[in-house]
Design a protein around this motif. Structure first.
Motif, short mmCIF file in Angstrom:
data_model
loop_
_atom_site.label_atom_id
_atom_site.label_comp_id
_atom_site.label_asym_id
_atom_site.label_seq_id
_atom_site.Cartn_x
_atom_site.Cartn_y
_atom_site.Cartn_z
N GLY A 162 0.55 -0.67 -0.11
CA GLY A 162 -0.22 -0.31 0.22
C GLY A 162 0.89 1.47 0.23
N ARG A 163 0.28 2.41 -0.37
CA ARG A 163 0.46 3.53 0.08
C ARG A 163 0.01 4.16 0.79
NH1 ARG A 163 0.59 4.50 -6.32
NH2 ARG A 163 2.79 2.92 -7.58
N ILE A 164 1.22 5.48 1.47
CA ILE A 164 0.97 6.54 2.98
C ILE A 164 0.02 7.43 2.08
CG2 ILE A 164 1.91 8.69 3.65
CD1 ILE A 164 2.99 6.08 4.40
N GLU A 165 -0.33 7.79 0.71
CA GLU A 165 -1.35 8.34 0.59
C GLU A 165 -2.86 7.63 0.02
OE1 GLU A 165 -1.75 8.85 -3.98
OE2 GLU A 165 -0.99 6.71 -4.58
N GLN A 166 -2.45 6.26 0.89
CA GLN A 166 -3.95 4.97 0.80
C GLN A 166 -4.26 5.82 2.19
OE1 GLN A 166 -2.69 1.76 0.00
NE2 GLN A 166 -3.62 2.06 -2.18
N ILE A 167 -3.49 5.90 3.14
CA ILE A 167 -3.77 5.77 4.92
C ILE A 167 -3.47 7.47 5.64
CG2 ILE A 167 -3.35 4.18 4.92
CD1 ILE A 167 -0.48 5.12 6.54
N ALA A 168 -3.30 8.62 4.90
CA ALA A 168 -3.17 10.06 5.30
C ALA A 168 -3.52 10.84 4.33
CB ALA A 168 -1.55 10.04 5.79
N LYS A 169 -3.68 11.88 4.62
CA LYS A 169 -3.93 13.43 4.04
C LYS A 169 -2.17 13.84 4.35
CE LYS A 169 -6.75 17.57 3.60
NZ LYS A 169 -7.73 18.46 4.25
N ILE A 170 -2.23 14.25 2.85
CA ILE A 170 -0.46 15.40 3.00
C ILE A 170 -1.01 16.38 2.57
CG2 ILE A 170 1.59 14.60 1.93
CD1 ILE A 170 0.87 11.84 0.88
N GLU A 171 -0.06 17.79 3.57
CA GLU A 171 -0.57 19.03 3.22
C GLU A 171 1.64 19.33 3.21
OE1 GLU A 171 -4.66 20.55 4.73
OE2 GLU A 171 -3.12 19.74 6.58
N SER A 279 6.11 11.93 -3.49
CA SER A 279 7.15 11.43 -3.40
C SER A 279 6.51 10.61 -1.38
CB SER A 279 8.19 11.85 -3.29
OG SER A 279 9.32 11.78 -2.65
N VAL A 280 5.82 11.94 -0.80
CA VAL A 280 5.70 10.88 0.62
C VAL A 280 4.24 9.83 0.45
CG1 VAL A 280 4.10 11.92 2.56
CG2 VAL A 280 6.79 13.33 1.79
N ALA A 281 3.35 11.07 -0.61
CA ALA A 281 2.00 9.81 -0.96
C ALA A 281 2.36 8.61 -1.85
CB ALA A 281 1.72 10.32 -2.22
N HIS A 282 4.17 8.39 -2.25
CA HIS A 282 4.44 6.94 -3.13
C HIS A 282 4.64 5.71 -2.07
CE1 HIS A 282 2.23 8.92 -6.42
NE2 HIS A 282 2.25 7.61 -7.27
N THR A 283 5.24 6.66 -0.92
CA THR A 283 6.25 5.54 -0.04
C THR A 283 5.52 4.88 0.42
OG1 THR A 283 7.29 8.11 1.01
CG2 THR A 283 7.38 5.99 2.06
N PRO A 284 6.35 3.42 -0.15
CA PRO A 284 5.32 1.99 0.05
C PRO A 284 4.84 2.13 2.13
CG PRO A 284 7.52 1.56 0.33
CD PRO A 284 7.46 3.14 -0.46
N ILE A 285 4.02 1.56 1.98
CA ILE A 285 3.43 0.63 3.60
C ILE A 285 3.92 -0.19 4.17
CG2 ILE A 285 1.86 0.75 5.73
CD1 ILE A 285 -0.14 1.98 3.65
N LEU A 286 5.23 -0.09 4.85
CA LEU A 286 6.07 -1.68 5.81
C LEU A 286 4.84 -2.69 5.93
CD1 LEU A 286 9.04 0.22 6.92
CD2 LEU A 286 8.60 -0.49 4.06
N GLU A 287 4.58 -3.57 6.01
CA GLU A 287 4.12 -4.82 6.66
C GLU A 287 4.30 -4.89 8.16
OE1 GLU A 287 5.06 -8.28 4.82
OE2 GLU A 287 4.74 -7.71 2.46
N SER A 288 5.79 -4.68 8.25
CA SER A 288 6.32 -4.60 10.13
C SER A 288 5.41 -3.33 10.39
CB SER A 288 7.76 -4.49 10.19
OG SER A 288 8.31 -3.01 9.34
N ALA A 289 4.86 -2.44 9.53
CA ALA A 289 4.21 -1.18 10.43
C ALA A 289 2.93 -1.50 10.68
CB ALA A 289 4.87 0.17 9.33
N LYS A 290 2.19 -1.96 10.13
CA LYS A 290 0.70 -2.21 9.34
C LYS A 290 0.27 -2.38 11.14
CE LYS A 290 0.44 -2.76 4.64
NZ LYS A 290 -0.44 -4.18 3.60
N ARG A 291 -0.59 -2.17 11.59
CA ARG A 291 -1.55 -1.71 12.17
C ARG A 291 -2.91 -2.13 12.33
NH1 ARG A 291 3.21 -3.27 13.09
NH2 ARG A 291 4.55 -3.11 15.56
#
Length: 306
Positions: A162-171, A279-291
């Motif tokens: 997944g990508r950061i853009e899927q879980i957060a609003k970026i401003e 750039s921030v939006a396309h950062t992958p969500i790490l498996e070890s970080a998912k909660r």
């Protein structure tokens, strides 16, 4: 015997293609071309052959040959260790480190993709011999190829991060100061006593705020490894105005404990705000970080109803 050879060759090719589809050298340049890529292709070829010959060996009652699958699985686990050690040895050369969580996530992906090659070739062999019970040889091959291609496509999309853009609003937010304190969106990121460094940060730094979209995202973004992965990705993609022994210009990510928002401070070479956000939006969500704390609350509600 001729049939076994043909089936094994086709299955091996299918498995190798499955690995090649997932083998890309992107902006991170890892695996690097051509040496690392070659080693991954060779390992994928070995995995494919082992998966391909398992079914014919079983049908020929060569049960000892099937044990090679177990041996191969043990060896492929070593790939994770090798990749981990390789990336860790490179950490000292990075201006902004990837972090242990990012490295472990990358190592796990390389290990699992060899299993994809093995599973694809093994799956083709199984499908071929099962379909041959009802169809002729050529039609069995065609059906098996179509089904295994569908299986590979499923794995390709299932295994995508997944990508950061899927879980957060970026401003983009303004970088301010209160004396020596550098602040982004009311979050204090660093204390810079040197006036010259402070002025450089205020004039050149970019402030970014990540607002979690839900409770799961809030906990995921609080993970230190995930935050370091964001900083590493942005530094690679955007460049960084920092050199060795310049700690005042190190990218930082701090969390607002009251709201769960993440404030980021970057001194990047790129000034285009849209590119920075992407750039921030396309950062992958790490498996070890998912909660998933939402599952806890969901189960808690079910227990109360019972």
């Amino acid at each position: 015997m001729h049939e076994f050879v043909v089936v094994s060759i086709i299955a091996s090719v299918v498995g190798l293609l499955a690995r090649l589809i997932m083998l890309r050298s992107d902006y991170r340049q890892y695996p690097s071309s051509p040496h690392s890529i070659l080693s991954h292709i060779v390992m994928a070829a070995i995995a494919s052959v082992l998966g391909a010959v398992a079914v014919p060996a079983f049908l020929e009652k060569q049960y000892t040959a099937v044990t090679f699958l177990t041996l191969a699985a043990t060896q492929f686990r070593e790939i994770r260790s090798v990749e981990r050690e390789s990336l860790q040895s490179l950490e000292e050369t990075e201006l902004v480190e990837r972090g242990q969580a990012y490295i472990e996530d990358t190592a796990k992906k390389f290990e699992s993709r060899n299993y994809v090659a093995m599973a694809s070739s093994f799956g083709y062999s199984v499908l071929y011999y099962l379909s041959k019970l009802y169809l002729n040889e050529r039609l069995s091959m065609l059906v098996s190829v179509v089904l295994i291609c569908a299986f590979i496509c499923f794995l390709y999309y299932y295994m995508r991060s997944g990508r950061i853009e899927q879980i957060a609003k970026i401003e983009i937010k303004e970088v301010k100061n209160n004396g020596p304190l550098i602040i982004v969106d009311d979050v204090v990121l660093v204390n810079i006593g040197n006036k010259k460094s402070q002025q450089i940060v205020l004039e050149n730094a970019v402030g970014i705020v990540l607002t979690p979209k839900d409770k799961d995202a809030e906990v995921t973004l609080s993970n230190l490894g995930q935050r370091q992965a964001i900083l590493s990705n942005c530094s690679i993609q955007l460049g960084i105005k920092k050199d060795v022994d310049e700690p005042d210009f190190t990218p930082l990510a701090r969390r607002n404990p009251q709201t769960g928002k993440i404030a980021i401070l970057l001194l990047c070479m790129e000034n285009d705000k849209d590119i920075i956000i992407n750039s921030v939006a396309h950062t992958p969500i790490l498996e070890s970080a998912k909660r998933k704390p939402s599952l806890f609350y969901k189960n808690l509600k079910k227990d109360k109803k019972v």
